[in-house]
Design an enzyme around this catalytic site. Structure first.
Site, PDB file in Angstrom:
ATOM      1  CD  GLU A 170      -2.495   9.155 -15.380  1.00  0.00           C
ATOM      2  OE1 GLU A 170      -1.319   9.055 -15.810  1.00  0.00           O
ATOM      3  OE2 GLU A 170      -3.447   8.526 -15.858  1.00  0.00           O
TER       4      GLU A 170
ATOM      5  CG  ASP B 297      -1.441   5.043 -18.771  1.00  0.00           C
ATOM      6  OD1 ASP B 297      -2.147   5.568 -17.904  1.00  0.00           O
ATOM      7  OD2 ASP B 297      -1.778   4.005 -19.393  1.00  0.00           O
TER       8      ASP B 297
ATOM      9  CB  SER C 226     -20.482  17.184 -24.599  1.00  0.00           C
ATOM     10  OG  SER C 226     -19.302  17.838 -25.006  1.00  0.00           O
TER      11      SER C 226
ATOM     12  CG  ASP D 242      -6.647   6.434 -17.886  1.00  0.00           C
ATOM     13  OD1 ASP D 242      -5.923   7.383 -18.213  1.00  0.00           O
ATOM     14  OD2 ASP D 242      -6.241   5.489 -17.190  1.00  0.00           O
TER      15      ASP D 242
END
Length: 795
Positions: free
Chosen positions: A189, A327, A251, A324
């Site tokens: 990000e 932030d 994985s 996700d």
């Protein structure tokens, strides 16, 4: 002259004495800490004798009469084998590396302290059940008894310090360590924020995955009831630009039901992909209390419960969901940086003074600052102008230690789901199989509910972009006994687009999952031998997709040299299997990487170009975007007067590929074997010091290896350190629910973390050759396989 001779003779004798003393000291450091696995010992606070059987791999099978005795023995045995690693991991979670490694680690320590891992662990410990607390206390007692009475491994003597006593909270810290290691967004990000200054919006958008190019879902048939959909704040379609995953978190797992199994009973496979280093992250161990507990599998050194494995009734294994879960926010601070603006009011920053002690003897005083979301992290991201705070899933309410404790004791699907509902900070797709014939797959994840597209750094002066909570467990996707007869996941897209919550947009490109499912569908029934072949599979769906595109461009090229034509022929006749001996693999891997670089390097600064090579997933999504037929501003080289096509980029990259391989290996294409450049060295943290590596034989390798990051059997590398493997399968397990004793396993390291031990990296070559060792489970088989036996007795 006689005087000189006497002086020289005296010096010679002195040198001999010094060398002999050094040799004796070296041997002492190497061998003092080696345990005798056949020696019976007294262990404080035991109430009954405990038997520890070890097989030919040194793996402990512990038989105790009650839980406290079991976990005391686990703490003692784990300290025998992995003492320094346990202390190192503890220091990582506490931000105390500078004390043993020096002041170069100050920034790392501050970062880890800013995550407040131990602060959360203490809260979890306070609310844990008495059974879990008692188990952690007993584990600590076993560890502490060991360090009081036994020589230390050589790393402690080299670094000149002694380990502190273990506490229950330290075991919980290791869950936080795993949560951070598997977290998403920390690098990507900020990178996307920075390169906005260098490229146009259309180019930025092409680094963002279009999930139409990734149609393979983990849970293709999962839907929520319509009333649930109406309640959600977000739709997945509103989050097309979300980024936030670090490249090396892969994985594989899959399971087949009895109707698709040659044995008539479910079979389960798992290989979690993590960093490859010595000692390895996993400790193989079997724990037994007759009539009460019988569980085997993988534990993290320093944490006593089995993370992935099986008991009498069920087996389970994990893959990263790729949520996700992190932030960034830009904060507005007052003049003296003690307050931040939030919803029109100035709020006090939480200011925490930190004292970091260093190996050099200094005390460094630093300050950490926090908003309600989390720490200010400017110093860790080299961002000087804008105050940045971060919200991270690892600080949210969860209880993974409860999950693994209950998984070790689960008897059925209902028990399993009850256990995994608190597995939140370490988001995983957990595969399941049981002796009753059921198979399943459960997404156990902390999926934040928030507004915005996620790709930007959010404004922090408003509550608008704060997380609104976590998706309830009851609304997470799962499968139980699907008609197709198998379940599978490989970090690919989680759910169809109509799922009402945003999970992520930066899943693994579905090369591995497509190949796994292709192999599962090739046969009506599969067995353990088929699972072994799947773990060892090097055929690439990515190569299958891109090689024809490359060949089409090369066919139109009229100026290829003889060496280039030979390399082209290798590609044209290739079966897309990345073996050690394959020359076509070398051509493809270098060519693909060159195409990626030639697409972007003319657009970016030197710093950004290096950074994007560390974000390989962005380059993969750019390639998929271009392959789908979109026009791209990335293609034309702005440093030339011509207007390049994608085919021009391919031809240029191919010529550079041949030039590179010629320089590295020679101009005979027949000698361009992939294993000559694609190599793997198993490294110890202190192995970077050549003298220590040589004295203690800390590292092993290099080994030439097959595969790549896009094959089911992964040997992965960074584009900033080409073809040098740093990630891969951290273990391989195949569990046979119809006969647990028929199960197989391997790890890339070994039981012991002591470099002079016979069990230090003793499984490595078998791992590289795709071999397994037995995984005995019944007491009969454990005793039959036992090479060593130790009795731990009460005082």
């Amino acid at each position: 002259m006689r005087t000189l001779k006497r002086i020289l003779l005296g010096l010679l004798i002195l040198i001999v004495i010094v060398v002999a003393a050094g040799y004796i000291l070296l041997k002492s450091m190497q061998n003092d800490a080696l345990p005798d696995y056949n020696r019976d010992l007294i262990l404080s606070r035991l109430t009954d004798s405990v038997s520890v059987f070890r097989d030919e791999n040194g793996i402990p099978h512990i038989f105790a009469q009650n839980e406290k005795d079991l976990y005391r023995a686990v703490g003692f045995v784990m300290a025998q084998d992995r003492l320094w690693q346990m202390d190192l991991l503890r220091r990582v979670t506490q931000g105390r590396l500078s004390e043993i490694l020096g002041k170069d680690q100050i920034n790392t320590d501050l970062l880890m302290r800013s995550l407040r891992i131990q602060e959360k662990s203490e809260k979890i410990l306070q609310t844990s059940s008495p059974e879990i607390v008692a188990a952690l206390e007993a584990f600590s007692e076993g560890f502490n008894y060991f360090i009081e009475r036994n020589p230390l491994p050589p790393e402690f003597r080299v670094l000149g310090y002694h380990p502190e006593y273990w506490k229950p909270v330290h075991s919980i810290n290791l869950i936080g360590y795993m949560a951070w290691d598997l977290s998403s967004g920390w690098n990507s990000e900020i990178f996307l924020h920075n390169i906005k200054k260098e490229i146009n919006p259309e180019q930025l958008a092409e680094l963002i995955p279009d999930l139409k190019n990734q149609p393979t879902e983990v849970f293709p048939d999962f839907t929520l009831p319509e009333e649930k959909i109406a309640e959600t704040l977000l739709s997945a379609s509103e989050n097309l630009e979300k980024m936030g995953i670090e490249i090396f978190h892969g994985s594989n797992n899959w399971a087949v039901s009895g109707k698709k199994s040659k044995t008539g009973k479910p079979i389960l496979a798992n290989d979690m992909h993590l960093g490859l280093f010595a000692p390895g992250i996993w400790y193989q161990i079997h724990q037994n209390i007759p009539g009460k507990l019988n569980v085997t599998g993988l534990a993290i050194p320093g944490q006593p419960f089995i993370i992935a494995g099986h008991n009498d009734s069920i087996a389970w294994g994990m893959t990263n969901v790729m949520v996700d879960d992190l932030d960034f926010y830009t904060e507005k601070l007052n003049e003296d940086s003690t307050k931040y603006l939030f919803d029109g009011e100035w709020k006090d920053l939480i200011i925490q003074d930190e004292v970091i002690k260093t190996k050099e003897g200094d005390e460094i005083h630093e300050t950490l600052k926090f908003t309600h979301r989390g720490p200010l992290v400017n110093r860790f991201k080299h961002e000087k102008e804008t105050p940045l705070s971060v919200r991270w899933l690892g600080n949210e309410k969860s209880n993974e230690i409860r999950t693994v404790f209950l998984l070790n004791r689960a008897n059925n699907w209902s028990d399993f789901r009850d256990a995994v509902k608190t597995f939140i900070s370490v988001s995983q797709n957990i595969v399941y199989a049981d002796v009753a014939g059921n198979i399943g797959l459960q997404c156990s994840a902390g999926i934040p509910v928030r507004e915005g597209n996620g790709i930007q750094i959010y404004p922090g002066d408003s509550s608008k972009y704060d997380w609104k909570g976590i998706v309830p467990f009851e609304e997470l996707p799962y499968e139980l006994n699907p008609e197709r007869g198998y379940v599978s996941s490989a970090n690919n897209k989680t759910v169809p687009d109509d799922y009402p919550y945003y999970v992520s947009h930066w899943f693994a490109v579905p090369n591995r999952i497509n190949r796994i499912r292709e192999m599962l569908q090739e046969k009506e029934k599969v067995g353990i031998e088929d699972f072994e072949k799947m773990h060892a599979d090097y055929k690439s769906k990515k190569a299958e997709k891109f090689t024809p595109v490359f060949l089409e461009a090369l066919t139109a090229a009229s100026d290829l040299s003889e060496t280039e034509k030979e390399a082209q022929k290798k590609l044209a006749s290739w079966n897309f299997v990345l073996t050690r001996e394959s020359q076509a693999t070398s051509v493809f891997e270098v060519l693909y990487q060159k195409v990626c670089e030639n697409l972007v390097k003319d657009e970016l600064s030197e710093e950004s170009f290096k950074a994007i090579k560390g974000q390989r997933s962005m380059l993969e999504n750019l390639m998929l975007s271009i392959l789908s037929g979109k026009k791209s501003d990335w293609i034309d080289d702005k440093n030339t007067t011509e207007t390049e096509t994608f085919n021009d980029i391919i031809v240029r990259s191919f010529k550079e590929t041949v030039e590179d391989l010629t320089a590295q290996i020679g101009n005979n294409v027949e000698e361009w074997n992939w294993s000559k450049i694609h190599t793997f060295t198993m490294s110890h943290p202190l192995g970077v010091v050549g003298a220590l590596d040589k004295a203690f034989k800390l590292n092993r390798g290099p080994y030439g290896v097959p595969g790549s990051f896009h094959t089911v059997s992964p040997f992965s590398y960074s584009y900033n350190n080409l073809y040098k493997v740093n990630h891969g399968a951290s273990h391989r397990h195949i569990f046979e629910t119809g006969n647990w004793d028929a199960s197989k396993t391997i790890i890339p390291t070994g039981t012991s973390g002591i470099p002079s031990s016979d069990f230090y990296l003793d499984q490595l070559e078998r791992y590289l050759n795709n071999e397994y060792h037995a995984d005995p489970f019944s007491k009969t088989e454990v005793e039959k396989a036992a090479t060593y036996k130790m009795s731990l007795k009460p005082e």
